[in-house]
Design a protein around this motif. Structure first.
Motif, PDB file in Angstrom:
ATOM      1  N   ALA A   1      -1.110   2.210  -6.814  1.00  0.00           N
ATOM      2  CA  ALA A   1      -1.008   1.140  -7.804  1.00  0.00           C
ATOM      3  C   ALA A   1      -1.495  -0.191  -7.242  1.00  0.00           C
ATOM      4  CB  ALA A   1       0.438   1.021  -8.289  1.00  0.00           C
TER       5      ALA A   1
ATOM      6  N   CYS B   1      -4.961  -1.646  -8.681  1.00  0.00           N
ATOM      7  CA  CYS B   1      -4.851  -2.766  -9.614  1.00  0.00           C
ATOM      8  C   CYS B   1      -5.565  -4.012  -9.110  1.00  0.00           C
ATOM      9  CB  CYS B   1      -3.381  -3.084  -9.892  1.00  0.00           C
ATOM     10  SG  CYS B   1      -2.540  -4.034  -8.588  1.00  0.00           S
TER      11      CYS B   1
ATOM     12  N   LEU C   1       7.251  -1.149 -19.083  1.00  0.00           N
ATOM     13  CA  LEU C   1       6.625  -0.199 -18.170  1.00  0.00           C
ATOM     14  C   LEU C   1       7.010   1.234 -18.500  1.00  0.00           C
ATOM     15  CD1 LEU C   1       5.030   0.584 -15.660  1.00  0.00           C
ATOM     16  CD2 LEU C   1       7.026  -0.008 -14.272  1.00  0.00           C
TER      17      LEU C   1
ATOM     18  N   LEU D   1       4.563   4.477 -19.075  1.00  0.00           N
ATOM     19  CA  LEU D   1       4.695   5.756 -18.389  1.00  0.00           C
ATOM     20  C   LEU D   1       4.789   6.911 -19.386  1.00  0.00           C
ATOM     21  CD1 LEU D   1       7.189   4.801 -15.529  1.00  0.00           C
ATOM     22  CD2 LEU D   1       4.760   5.316 -15.300  1.00  0.00           C
TER      23      LEU D   1
ATOM     24  N   TYR E   1       0.571   3.153 -13.704  1.00  0.00           N
ATOM     25  CA  TYR E   1       0.951   2.026 -12.841  1.00  0.00           C
ATOM     26  C   TYR E   1      -0.235   1.112 -12.569  1.00  0.00           C
ATOM     27  CZ  TYR E   1       5.734   3.389 -11.664  1.00  0.00           C
ATOM     28  OH  TYR E   1       7.075   3.656 -11.707  1.00  0.00           O
TER      29      TYR E   1
ATOM     30  N   ALA F   1      -0.049  -2.749 -13.758  1.00  0.00           N
ATOM     31  CA  ALA F   1      -0.021  -3.816 -12.756  1.00  0.00           C
ATOM     32  C   ALA F   1      -1.253  -4.698 -12.826  1.00  0.00           C
ATOM     33  CB  ALA F   1       0.113  -3.212 -11.363  1.00  0.00           C
TER      34      ALA F   1
ATOM     35  N   ILE G   1       6.104  -3.717  -7.799  1.00  0.00           N
ATOM     36  CA  ILE G   1       5.521  -2.390  -8.005  1.00  0.00           C
ATOM     37  C   ILE G   1       6.248  -1.356  -7.154  1.00  0.00           C
ATOM     38  CG2 ILE G   1       3.444  -1.002  -7.634  1.00  0.00           C
ATOM     39  CD1 ILE G   1       1.797  -3.480  -8.321  1.00  0.00           C
TER      40      ILE G   1
ATOM     41  N   ASP H   1       9.543  -0.698  -8.751  1.00  0.00           N
ATOM     42  CA  ASP H   1       9.449  -0.091 -10.090  1.00  0.00           C
ATOM     43  C   ASP H   1       8.998   1.362 -10.058  1.00  0.00           C
ATOM     44  OD1 ASP H   1      10.341  -2.321 -11.333  1.00  0.00           O
ATOM     45  OD2 ASP H   1       8.375  -3.050 -11.980  1.00  0.00           O
ATOM     46  N   THR H   2       8.576   1.841  -8.892  1.00  0.00           N
ATOM     47  CA  THR H   2       8.241   3.268  -8.823  1.00  0.00           C
ATOM     48  C   THR H   2       9.451   4.147  -9.073  1.00  0.00           C
ATOM     49  OG1 THR H   2       8.548   3.161  -6.416  1.00  0.00           O
ATOM     50  CG2 THR H   2       6.301   2.943  -7.247  1.00  0.00           C
TER      51      THR H   2
END
Length: 409
Positions: free
Chosen positions: A213, A217, A251, A255, A282, A286, A343, A346-347
């Motif tokens: 990601a 990004c 988010l 997903l 992702y 991002a 990031i 947030d995984t």
């Protein structure tokens, strides 16, 4: 009156007479104790507040030590392999160890070659390796591999500190690190047997998702930021629509779109597994946030920079990529690193779509009836790992700000 001593053989004497000044009386206190008294014990109110803070901190520290010593951590060390690499096949673990060898050598070499923040990165990784090597939970094979990583890190440092000509090769090897190791973990076509992504899990899956990601990004976010400032209406409005649409969508919805709607729109034959879809989601999510950070940096560049570039005869492309963009990226280092830290954290949302990341694996272990009520040890272990690497990213960010003279203004 001019003193005759100022003129010797027609030339002026530049020497100055300095008289003895009265010396200040020394109070016998070192600067450390002066600062301690001034900041912590300067008056009755400050002293009382210091004592209350020290008492509260001592109680918290006592509770933490008591929790770490009295609790049984078997729920962690029994499932340590599951927490770190998921269900990755045992016979293919050499791939992960090779990737770790590669990283250890490069981290040590970077410290020796470039100094600076490389020291903090090397010490952090070295401390983690050493901690896992000496704890009694670790198997002998793992301990030997971790010791090998420490030796490679030390060897890389010695090599880098003695041969400064290795800077360019080190940068090339870092550029090749991620594609080579990711291909090794997945399995090169025809050379190595593929390891399906459904066997990835734990900290391994978290690191792979966050790395893809962040790396993916970055160029996409820069292009979106430049496109939003483009003079072409089609490009500008497309970038604006994309950025605002993605930033206005949660988010977790992105997903779910990547997991469910894309196969539906493509007739169910996408050829992508769940992990690949999550990576794409992702990256595109991002990139929208990174584009706004970069756009803020572009707007902070004064107009004189553009005029100076035009005076030098540079066209718009060279002006953007060699004059404007480097300054803009330096100005938004804190915002970009903050996004990268977000990031990484947030995984953990991929657990909702059925993937076993670091936190998701801990949650599944805690649901085991054998370990009911033992979830706190798991979550503390997970929290410490997240904190270590998030703090490391923040430290590197602060170092880059200082080295580029952006943090001291």
């Amino acid at each position: 009156m001019i003193d005759e001593r100022l003129h010797i053989k027609g030339e002026m004497d530049s020497r100055l007479e300095v008289t003895d000044a009265p010396r200040l009386k020394q109070d016998g206190q070192t600067p450390f104790f002066k600062a301690l008294k001034k900041n912590l014990f300067d008056g009755p109110k400050n002293t009382l507040l210091t004592l209350l803070t020290a008492l509260f901190s001592g109680l918290v520290l006592y509770q933490v030590v008591q929790f770490a010593v009295t609790n049984s951590w078997d729920v962690v060390y029994i499932h340590l392999r599951l927490l770190m690499i998921g269900q990755y096949p045992l016979e293919e673990l050499w791939r992960l160890w090779f990737a770790l060898y590669y990283a250890s050598l490069m981290i040590g070499g970077t410290w020796g070659l470039f100094k600076g923040a490389g020291k903090a990165v090397a010490l952090t990784f070295g401390s983690v390796f050493l901690a896992f090597a000496i704890i009694p939970w670790t198997t002998l094979n793992t301990t030997l591999n971790l010791v090998a990583c420490l030796l490679l890190m030390a060897g890389g440092y010695l090599l880098g500190s003695r041969f400064s000509v290795l800077k360019i090769p080190a940068l090339v090897l870092w550029a090749l690190y991620f594609p080579l190791t990711l291909g090794l973990i997945m399995g090169f076509g025809g050379l190595l047997d593929p390891v399906l992504s459904r066997y990835w899990g734990g900290w391994l899956l978290t690191v792979i998702l966050a790395s893809v990601a962040i790396i993916g990004c970055f160029p996409l976010g820069i292009l979106l930021a430049l496109g939003r400032r483009s003079e072409l209406p089609v490009v500008r409005y497309f970038c604006i629509a994309y950025i605002e649409l993605v930033r206005g969508t949660p988010l977790i919805m992105v997903l779910f779109i990547g997991q469910l709607l894309i196969p539906l729109f493509l007739g169910g034959q996408t050829g992508m597994d769940n992990v690949t879809r999550a990576m794409i989601a992702y990256v595109f999510f991002a990139a929208a946030y990174l584009a706004e950070d970069v756009r803020g940096g572009l707007q902070s560049i004064p107009g004189g920079q553009y005029e100076a570039a035009q005076a030098l005869g540079l066209n718009k492309i060279k002006t953007t990529f060699f004059i404007i963009l480097p300054q803009a990226l330096k100005a938004v280092i804190p915002a970009m690193v903050g996004l990268f830290i977000t990031i990484l954290k947030d995984t953990s949302l991929v657990a909702i779509i059925g993937l076993s990341d670091f936190l998701g694996t801990a949650r599944r272990i805690s649901n085991n009836p054998e370990y009911l009520g033992r979830y706190l040890e798991l979550y503390v272990f997970v929290a410490v790992f997240y904190f270590i690497f998030c703090y490391l990213m923040a430290y590197v960010s602060r170092y880059l700000e200082r080295s580029l003279s952006k943090g001291s203004r």
